[in-house]
Design an enzyme around this catalytic site. Structure first.
Site, short mmCIF file in Angstrom:
data_model
loop_
_atom_site.label_atom_id
_atom_site.label_comp_id
_atom_site.label_asym_id
_atom_site.label_seq_id
_atom_site.Cartn_x
_atom_site.Cartn_y
_atom_site.Cartn_z
N GLU A 205 0.83 -1.20 0.00
CA GLU A 205 0.00 0.00 0.00
C GLU A 205 0.87 1.25 0.00
O GLU A 205 1.72 1.43 0.89
CB GLU A 205 -0.92 0.03 1.23
CG GLU A 205 -2.04 -0.99 1.18
CD GLU A 205 -3.05 -0.79 2.30
OE1 GLU A 205 -4.09 -1.47 2.26
OE2 GLU A 205 -2.81 0.03 3.22
N CYS A 206 0.67 2.08 -1.01
CA CYS A 206 1.28 3.40 -1.09
C CYS A 206 2.81 3.31 -0.97
O CYS A 206 3.48 2.97 -1.93
CB CYS A 206 0.69 4.32 -0.03
SG CYS A 206 0.90 6.08 -0.41
#
Length: 823
Positions: free
Chosen positions: A333-334
């Site tokens: 994530e990210c």
């Protein structure tokens, strides 16, 4: 108690964290929580309380889970005396267009908590009363029970503001003077995370002392104790995920340290409940992944700030890339996605994604609705979630067309290899906008890598945790694959046998008679000259090129013992015995996994040139693919031994691609009589090949290892009439296989195309994310589990070709499973 404010910047974090630290210093057990998706404030809460900081976000988790999550945080790891909930933005500011949904006021109303207002009075005095009055009376569902004045300039200033606020009937519980020495520094995405500040713990302690000196803690506790009782049951991760019936607990490596500080505490709790062992590692300093890692979770953080240090840890980067390319389930994530890119701001990263990342001028921020475009480790195609986006970096996918079309289904997911950018399959569609990337580098048929900017809270979508855990358990099983597993181990009494490829329950009469005739001569040691001559005549080779063996198993063992390869390579997915034999002899073969996207067909140019021993099947077990003689010839080169297992070649009409029709220099070809003639209990097979290699095998073969009855069977099965019978049966198998394939296609479960073997390979991921073997067994059918072959996952099954009526009954059972899945 909820700590709120009129707007961002009034000091909610300062007062909330200070209250938590001050109450903890008093000896109370304090549970901290944060309204909204923010990761950084809970980090400071954790420092202040000594227990995990939590998030309460109706958008991410659903309104119905807010109170249960609050109660969970208030009792984990031990019961708390008071819960302090820090709000977000202004009291009534929530999701844009949502009329206050997910605002501080929304959470205060749901949890029936009194509100303590923090008011920055550095630029106002009597107007403070109007602000408090307006906030307190705007929504009758909210009860403002006290005010803390923040950034007070002087005693006179405090007196003026206090009179104005208390004139509304709401008491002032504290007056905090400005102290820049206890404020956390900010940068491009807000406060600097506590984990990145060596002095953070000391700062939080000073903050607690500062708040204790200027706030009436007894009055604050009195306000908290006025909260209405909550009648909901605490959230419990074990209620939402299920572990497998397996004592093992595979390790999930969870990125932590200063570069990866963003993750929700419930994520690890769900993984634990699902039978996994989360182990935090620091990509800045860890020399390797934790021992036994079978899954990888890379949350958010600031890799762009620590890019130099991340790039310097080359050993770990290489290991992570290798693990990902081998099919390790990975969620990024990210910041985690940035770390997997080729580079961030020009600094080399893991390189598992065909993209680069750089800081950009624009902040992407907001709540999102997202869905998966393809099956992945987070669930089937169409899995829909809520999440949030918060970043200033930009991703570039070289060679990816603008606005790529995205199709659903496992066929499309595997179009992108890690080293190319010709096709981009997004991890999520964020409100129909492509975000991130889904990859299937090992060709499993499901995206084993899911990377995107979107942050999700798995407590709100526990199906993500379950799907990821299932993938990790399956990968752990494959990684510790039992290479000795065979189809007969999948059988049970009363089941229709579709697991074993022996096509007869007993040898035909003429063959049984030939075997029985040897009984009178069993007092003499076996002599294999007659069998060698018969096999040599059958294939048109010299007797020096033939070695009878006690089935294919002995042949593979002899190869492993007689040959001393420097770098053996086994082409998978295929029969596991070659690799098992090599490992038992002390060799460590390399696995070359054929690409599912190419229908498991051999691309000789993709096979490394360095191995000096290459082993593969043709037609391949379990895919049924018949590789061309031309492609196999391209694997041959000076100094290399090519071993081709043709155990099922006699089931292919005309045996068109047999390597026995070529020059045998540097090559060994294995044949089996077990499958066609029902001789599994007798063990009869042979090797045909380069005479010099046959001599090496014969030198290590135990004396008289092939029995007299087995040698007689070889002679009988090599006769022209037996060869003709086998050819006729191959035509029947072709017809029966066509019926099975047609029925499977009609049921929406097309097998691997082009099988020429007496079996087919089917991916059942459309029915389940786990193996359907047990469900089929409950319906009377035994099938070979695909995950017992390297390179395949638990949704694959191998089906032996039987008569059309049995095939029809099997497909009916599969359709029954589909109806259950849809329901």
């Amino acid at each position: 108690m909820v700590v709120a404010a009129a707007a961002s910047g009034h000091g909610k974090t300062t007062v909330s964290t200070g209250l938590m630290a001050a109450l903890t210093a008093r000896g109370l057990r304090v549970a901290g929580a944060k309204v909204g998706p923010d990761y950084i404030d809970p980090g400071y809460h954790s420092l202040a309380t000594g227990r995990p900081g939590r998030n309460l976000d109706p958008w991410l988790c659903g309104v119905e889970r807010i109170s249960p999550l609050l109660l969970h945080g208030a009792r984990t790891p031990e019961p708390a005396d008071v819960a302090v909930i820090e709000g977000v933005m202004g009291l009534f500011d929530g999701r844009i267009g949502g009329d206050g949904f997910a605002s501080t006021a929304h959470v205060a109303a749901v949890t029936r908590s009194p509100v303590l207002l923090v008011l920055d009075v550095s630029h106002l005095s009597r107007t403070a009363g109007a602000l408090v009055s307006g906030l307190a009376h705007h929504d009758p569902a909210i009860r403002v029970g006290g005010v803390v004045l923040n950034r007070v300039g002087s005693a006179r200033h405090e007196e003026e503001v206090r009179r104005a606020v208390e004139g509304t009937g709401i008491p002032v519980l504290g007056s905090v003077p400005r102290d820049a020495g206890i404020e956390a520094p900010s940068r491009h995405l807000g406060l600097v995370p506590a984990a990145e500040r060596d002095e953070a713990a000391a700062m939080v302690r000073r903050l607690g002392e500062h708040i204790a000196a200027h706030v009436d803690l007894d009055a604050v506790l009195g306000l908290a104790h006025s909260a209405e009782p909550l009648t909901e049951q605490p959230w419990e991760p074990a209620d939402f995920v299920t572990p497998p019936d397996d004592a093992r607990r595979p390790v999930v490596a969870v990125a932590g340290g200063r570069a990866f500080t963003f993750r929700y505490a419930e994520t690890e709790e769900l993984l634990c409940a699902a039978g996994l062992t989360p182990v935090v590692f620091d990509p800045l300093t860890a020399p390797s992944l934790p021992e036994g890692t079978a899954g990888l979770y890379l949350g958010g953080g600031f890799p762009e700030v620590h890019a130099v240090e991340l790039a310097a840890n080359e050993q770990l980067r290489r290991q992570i890339r290798a693990a990902i390319e081998a099919g390790m389930p990975t969620v990024a994530e990210c910041a985690g996605m940035l770390y997997l890119c080729q580079s961030v701001d020009g600094r080399p990263m893991v390189g598992a994604l065909p993209a680069t990342a750089e800081m950009g001028p624009r902040l992407s921020l907001g709540y999102r609705t997202a869905s998966t475009a393809v099956p992945s480790v987070l669930g089937p195609a169409g899995t829909t979630v809520t999440g949030h986006e918060f970043h200033r970096t930009q991703m570039t996918f070289p060679g990816s067309p603008a606005g790529p079309s995205v199709q659903s289904g496992s066929r499309h997911v595997s179009q992108l290899a890690p080293s190319t950018g010709a096709h981009r399959v997004p991890g999520w569609l964020l409100d129909e906008r492509p975000d991130g990337i889904a990859l299937d580098p090992a060709g499993t048929g499901t995206a084993t890598v899911h990377a995107s900017y979107l942050h999700t809270h798995w407590a709100g979508h526990p199906g993500l945790a379950q799907s990821f855990a299932d993938a990790v358990h399956a990968h752990a099983t494959r990684s510790t694959l039992d290479l000795a597993h065979h189809g007969d181990q999948d059988l049970a009494e009363g089941l229709v046998d579709l697991a074993v490829n022996v096509r007869r329950s007993a040898p035909p009469t003429w063959l049984a008679d030939a075997i029985a005739a040897t009984i009178s001569s069993l007092g003499a040691y076996p002599q294999d000259e007659g069998a060698r001559a018969a096999i040599a005549e059958r294939h048109g080779v010299g007797v020096e090129s033939v070695l009878p063996t006690s089935g294919g198993a002995e042949a593979f063992t002899l190869i492993a013992r007689a040959l001393t390869p420097r770098e053996p390579l086994v082409v998978h997915p295929q029969f596991t015995e070659p690799e098992a034999a090599l490992r038992a002899a002390g060799h460590r073969p390399v696995r070359h996994v054929l690409d599912r996207r190419a229908g498991f067909r051999l691309d000789a140019s993709a096979v490394p040139g360095s191995p000096d021993l290459v082993m593969l099947g043709n037609p391949t077990n379990p895919t049924g693919v018949l590789h061309s003689r031309e492609s196999l010839d391209r694997l041959r080169r000076p100094g290399r031994i090519l071993v081709v297992d043709e155990a099922f070649m006699d089931a292919v009409p005309g045996e068109p691609e047999s390597m026995l029709a070529t020059d045998l220099t540097g090559m060994l070809v294995l044949r089996s009589l077990t499958k066609t003639w029902g001789l599994a209990g007798l063990r009869a097979g042979y090797v045909v090949g380069d005479p010099s290699l046959i001599a090496r095998l014969r030198a290590v073969q135990p004396p008289w290892s092939v029995s007299t009855p087995a040698l007689a069977a070889m002679v009988a099965c090599s006769s022209p009439s037996a060869v003709a019978d086998a050819a006729a049966e191959a035509v029947v198998i072709d017809s029966h296989r066509a019926s099975l394939v047609a029925a499977l296609i009609a049921a929406g479960l097309p097998p691997v195309p082009g099988s020429r073997a007496p079996f087919v390979l089917v991916d059942t991921s459309a029915l389940s994310s786990v193996s359907v073997r047990q469900a089929l067994a409950a319906r009377g059918f035994a099938v070979r589990r695909g995950e017992t072959f390297p390179g395949l996952g638990p949704t694959w099954i191998r089906l032996a070709v039987r008569t059309p009526d049995i095939s029809a009954a099997l497909v009916a059972a599969l359709n029954g499973l589909r109806r259950i899945h849809v329901a």
